[in-house]
Structure formats: C-alpha cells, structure tokens
Design an enzyme around this catalytic site. Structure first.
Site, PDB file in Angstrom:
ATOM      1  CD  GLU A 390      96.498 102.301 108.917  1.00 54.99           C
ATOM      2  OE1 GLU A 390      95.278 102.155 108.748  1.00 54.99           O
ATOM      3  OE2 GLU A 390      97.068 103.400 108.806  1.00 54.99           O
ATOM      4  CB  THR A 538      91.098 116.076 102.398  1.00 56.60           C
ATOM      5  OG1 THR A 538      91.741 114.810 102.434  1.00 56.60           O
ATOM      6  CG2 THR A 538      91.393 116.841 103.675  1.00 56.60           C
TER       7      THR A 538
END
Ligand code: NAG
Ligand code: NAG
Length: 551
Positions: A390, A538
C-alpha cells in the site's frame, strides 16, 4: 472375482496409471486445491483471447460471490460472507460493476444491474453522512458511462424490453445529482464532500481536498451535457474557482503543484499541508488533463495547468532511490521539503503522463510515464507475492550526492530497520511502510495506458502476470480478499493473511483494465494517435467526449 486373473491385473494396472496421472495433475498442474480453474500457470497462456477468457471468469467469480452473499448491499466481505452498506446502501458494487460487465460482454451481469438500478431510492440512506465524491465516481460515473456505451458501441447488449431501463440510467443519474446538490451549499459554493442527510449540514471538518473537489467536474458536466440542464455544470464550475484562482497565488514553492486541502469557507489553501500524487493529492492533475480531453474548448486552461504540473513533477518530485537508481519514485512535499514516500493510490501517475503525452504529442511525458510504469512493475516484483504494498518509503540518491542534507531522511527509519538487515531495501530500493494490498487497480491501469500508447506486447505480458498474482493470492472465501502483507509467506486459498473486504473497484477496475488491455482497438479505447473519442473517468468508466457527442 469372476474376471480372469490376467484381466484383473490389467485393470489394476489401468487404475494405477489413472491414479498416477490424476495425482500428477492434482499436484503439479493445478496449484493447491483450486477447483475454479482460475489459478493457472500464467506463463503457459499467451493468446489474448485465452487470457481474456480467464479474466472474464475471474470477474464472474467475484460477481457471483457478491450476488450470492451481498446483493443489493454495497460491499461484500468475502471471508465471512457478510455485507456492509458503506456507500450509503444503494448497492455500490452492483452499480459500479456495470460498465466492466458491458465491456467484458457478460449479458446476465448487465441484465442484473439494469434491472436493479431503476429501483434505487436515493432518498433512503444507510447512514446520515454522505460522501459526495465517492457517490459521484461510483454511482453517477457508472450510470452515465453505461448509458453512453449501451446507446452506441454496446447497443447489442440491450434487449427490447430493457430499453426503458437504459433511459433510467440517465433519470437516475439526475435524481442522484439532485439529492447530492445541497453539498455545494457552503459560503463560496465549494463542494464539502459531505452532506448530513438528517440535518442538511454540509460541514465536516472545515476542509476539503483538491481530489474530491475536482473529481466531480467530469461527471456533473457530462450530466449537464446529456440532459441539457446547465445547473450541474455550473455547480462544479463554481466549486473549482478557488483551485483555478488560488489563494495564496502560489500555494506551494513547486510551480503548478498544490497542497492537498483548502478551507471550505474561505477557499484559502492550507499551505502547511502535504501535496504530491499520493492519496487525495494527485487526482486534481488527472482531472485537469481528462477534462481538457473531454472538452478542450471549455477546459483549455486545464490543459496548460496539467502541462505545468507534469513538468514540475518531473523536475521537482522525481526521485531515485539509493541502491536502485534505475527506479523513479514520486516524492510528496510539505512546505519547502520533499517527503520520500509514495502510496499505491497515486500509482495512476504513469497513466496520466502517458495519456498527456499522447494527446499533446510531447514525447517527454510518454517517456517519463513509461519510466514510472517500469518502476511500478519492479515494486511489485520485489515482494514474495509479486504484488506491491500500500505504501513505501526510500532513501534518495541525493543523500549520497550531498543535495539532500537532512540526516533523518538519509537513513532507513529504525522501525523499518529489519527490512534493511534482511537485504530487502538494497534489492528493492524501498522499504514497506504499509504492507497491505487493498486490491488496488492503479498499476494495471497504468500498464493499460502503456500498452495502448506504444502497442508494445511486453506491457500486456506484465499486466497478465500481475493479474494472475492477484487472482492467485487474493482469491479466498466466496470472492477476492485484500492481503494483510504482500511480503509474507501465505497459503493459496487460505483466509489467513487476508482482510475480509472486496471493494467495488475490484470488479470495476482490476479485472476490467486487465481485460481490455487484451482487446483490439475500439472507439472507446485509448487511441495512440491522441484523438480520443472517449475518456475513462477516475473510476474507469468510459464517457464519450463532448466533440463526439455533438457529431
Ligand atoms: C447528522 O445530524 C444529526 C442531527 O443534527 C446528528 O444527530 C448526527 O450526529 C449527524 N450525523 C453525522 C454523521 O454527522
Ligand atoms: C503553518 O506553519 C507555520 C510555520 O511552520 C506556522 O506558524 C503556522 O501556524 C502553521 N499554520 C497552520 C494552519 O497549521
């Protein structure tokens, strides 16, 4: 017993050979006890149509898991087979996955979503505090995109009786926008990204970020263009004013780059805040570019702003790590210093550079974008699962050249010292600051842009390898689950080391980008000549650009 001895022996031999072959197959060709056929030796499948077939099956597997255990709720928890209404309870996954189901041509999934959407009541919410950006990109984006696709390139997926349901995509988008519109009710009309359904209050903590503000403009403008009602485009245009004409005039020392947040009442930038391409900071640059592609006439100045931000990023934020100067990371910044950190939600930056280079014809942006993509692949390659973490940090080479003099950033922090001791940092060039994999799609998205702009098959192969790693390690319970630690030793198919969550974007984006990279050119695909007819939002929902709409 009645059979002659010799025949019996022959049968025994057959059985033995059969068992041997079966054992060989179970043990070697299939990995672990996966019975779905989704976990394969990726290296043996090269044909695009065969790769597509497997990715389509992976989508269906995740979709079925959601339908069985969570529909019509928002989000599936695949390990416990429960659900959460974390997106207002309007069935986020069922709506968000629609465009992926269309592009993968899965009629039964398209049908399920189309039947469901007209029944959503936007006035019933699962909790009072609504998030405007999240609802816009997931729900409105999916519905507008599905309308565009099902009325043009994908008409064949609409049966006669579902024509009215396609029209409902537009009326439901408008109904949702009407429900969310009060969130623009701040002093200067800046969207608050928050609306208390009970009290009508629009403030949360007094700030909003530039990604959430700019991230509404494409969908709300498109809605106005489709319905002929200018109200929605006007709301987002007014909300953008403090970003287009910022206060202070130079909110950061890096030209064209902004701190993340601004004050909702005054519109003034919080100059102490961090900025960069990481979470909540980079979406603005993505929107500058995509809006200029959507309608260059209306958003021409956005193109200039994207070019300024892109050049400034290359000059100021690009950073090479000690031990691996071949890699290019993008630093965040705070006031006048760089922060050597990068998160995975910012790893769409490569896609933005490649798209921008393609539409402006400027090679330097494409080359830089490809440099970033290659770095993402290396980040993934360095871990045990072949999936990136992450977030990461690194020690820059500028510490060795004397350009960076802060001692505290020129060594791996003590808390990550074990990664240095194990040799990981020297090999990978980075240290892991958050080891989760939240099923993020950005690297597959960036590889999609790299392939379509260059047509270099190597990017297809890399995407294929990564999506297979995702299927292999994340397939758990009834669908796909997030990972606790991408660099841990974990067992395939086990729920240990997994997080009980499958965000809607797994179906919408992860499998979709991995699928369409293996499809031929089509009007809705990115065009390598830069003459776009569609633009991906997006959240990966393709929308027709304005000029195609008018033709
Ligand atoms: C919304 O407003 C109500 C009434 O003022 C309040 O009780 C509730 O806590 C608020 N909810 C949120 C999420 O802010
Ligand atoms: C911003 O930082 C400056 C100096 O670093 C400090 O004086 C000021 O109070 C900070 N402002 C905010 C809003 O945090």
């Amino acid at each position: 017993m009645l059979l002659p001895f010799s025949v019996d022996r022959l049968r025994l031999l057959e059985v033995a050979v059969f068992l041997g072959v079966a054992y060989f197959f179970l043990h070697f060709s299939r990995i672990n006890d996966d019975t779905s056929g989704l976990i394969v030796d990726a290296g043996t499948i090269e044909l695009p149509e065969e790769r597509r077939a497997l990715i389509r099956e992976a989508f269906r597997y995740g979709w079925e898991g959601y339908l069985t255990n969570a529909f019509p709720h928002d989000t599936l928890s695949p390990l416990s087979n429960t659900h959460t209404d974390d997106r207002s309870g309007w069935g986020a996954t069922a709506v968000d996955a629609l465009t992926a189901a269309i592009l993968m041509e899965i009629p039964e999934a398209v049908g399920t979503s189309l039947n469901y959407i007209p029944r959503i009541n936007w006035n019933i919410v699962s909790y009072e505090g609504m998030a405007i950006f999240g609802s816009t990109i997931r729900y409105m984006g999916a519905m507008l995109s599905a309308y565009d696709l099902l009325t043009t390139t994908h008409k064949h997926l609409v049966s006669e009786e579902s024509t009215a349901k396609v029209e409902a995509l537009l009326t439901q988008s408008q109904a949702l926008a009407d429900a969310l519109s009060p969130s623009f009710g701040t002093v200067r009309g800046i969207n608050s990204n928050f609306l208390n359904w009970t009290s009508g209050a629009v403030t949360w903590n007094g700030f909003n970020d530039i990604t959430a503000i700019s991230g509404l403009v494409l969908e709300w403008t498109r809605l106005s263009d489709m319905t002929g009602n200018r109200e929605y485009a006007d709301l987002v245009a007014r909300s953008m004013e403090p970003i287009l004409d910022p206060e202070p005039q130079h909110p950061s020392i890096y030209p064209g780059l902004y701190p993340k947040r601004l004050d909702l009442d005054t519109g003034v930038f919080n100059v102490n805040d961090t900025g960069g391409w990481s979470h909540a900071g980079g979406g603005l640059y993505e929107m500058f570019l995509k809006l200029s592609i959507y309608d260059l006439e209306r958003f021409g100045s956005y193109r200039t702003k994207w070019i300024e931000a892109a050049d400034s990023t290359m000059k100021n934020l690009a950073s090479h790590p000690r031990h691996r100067p071949d890699l290019t990371f993008l630093a965040d910044f705070q006031e006048n210093v760089l922060l050597y950190q990068q998160d995975s939600s910012g790893m769409f930056a490569a896609a933005s550079f490649i798209l921008g280079g393609t539409v402006t014809g400027k090679k330097r942006f494409i080359n830089f974008g490809l440099q970033l993509v290659n770095t993402y692949v290396e980040i993934y390659d360095a871990t045990r699962t072949g999936i990136g973490p992450e977030s990461i940090g690194w020690v820059p080479v500028t510490c060795d050249t004397g350009e960076e003099t802060r001692e505290e950033v020129c060594q791996v922090p003590d808390s990550f010292g074990d990664q240095e001791d194990s040799g990981f940092v020297e090999r990978a060039g980075y240290y892991i600051t958050n080891p989760n994999y939240l099923l993020r799609p950005e690297v597959l998205e960036s590889l999609y842009y790299a392939y379509r702009a260059t047509k270099d098959e190597a990017y297809r192969d890399l995407s294929w390898k990564i999506v297979n790693n995702i299927i292999k390690w994340c397939k758990a319970g009834s669908a796909f689950a997030e990972l606790e630690d991408v660099n841990a030793k974990i067992k395939i198919g086990s729920s240990k080391g997994r997080r009980d969550w499958m965000s809607s974007y797994v179906l919408t984006e992860v499998f979709m980008y991995a699928y369409i990279i293996h499809l031929d050119d089509a009007p809705w695909q990115l065009r390598s000549d830069g003459n776009m007819e569609w633009i991906f939002s997006t959240q990966a929902h393709p929308l027709k650009v304005k000029k195609t709409q008018e033709q």
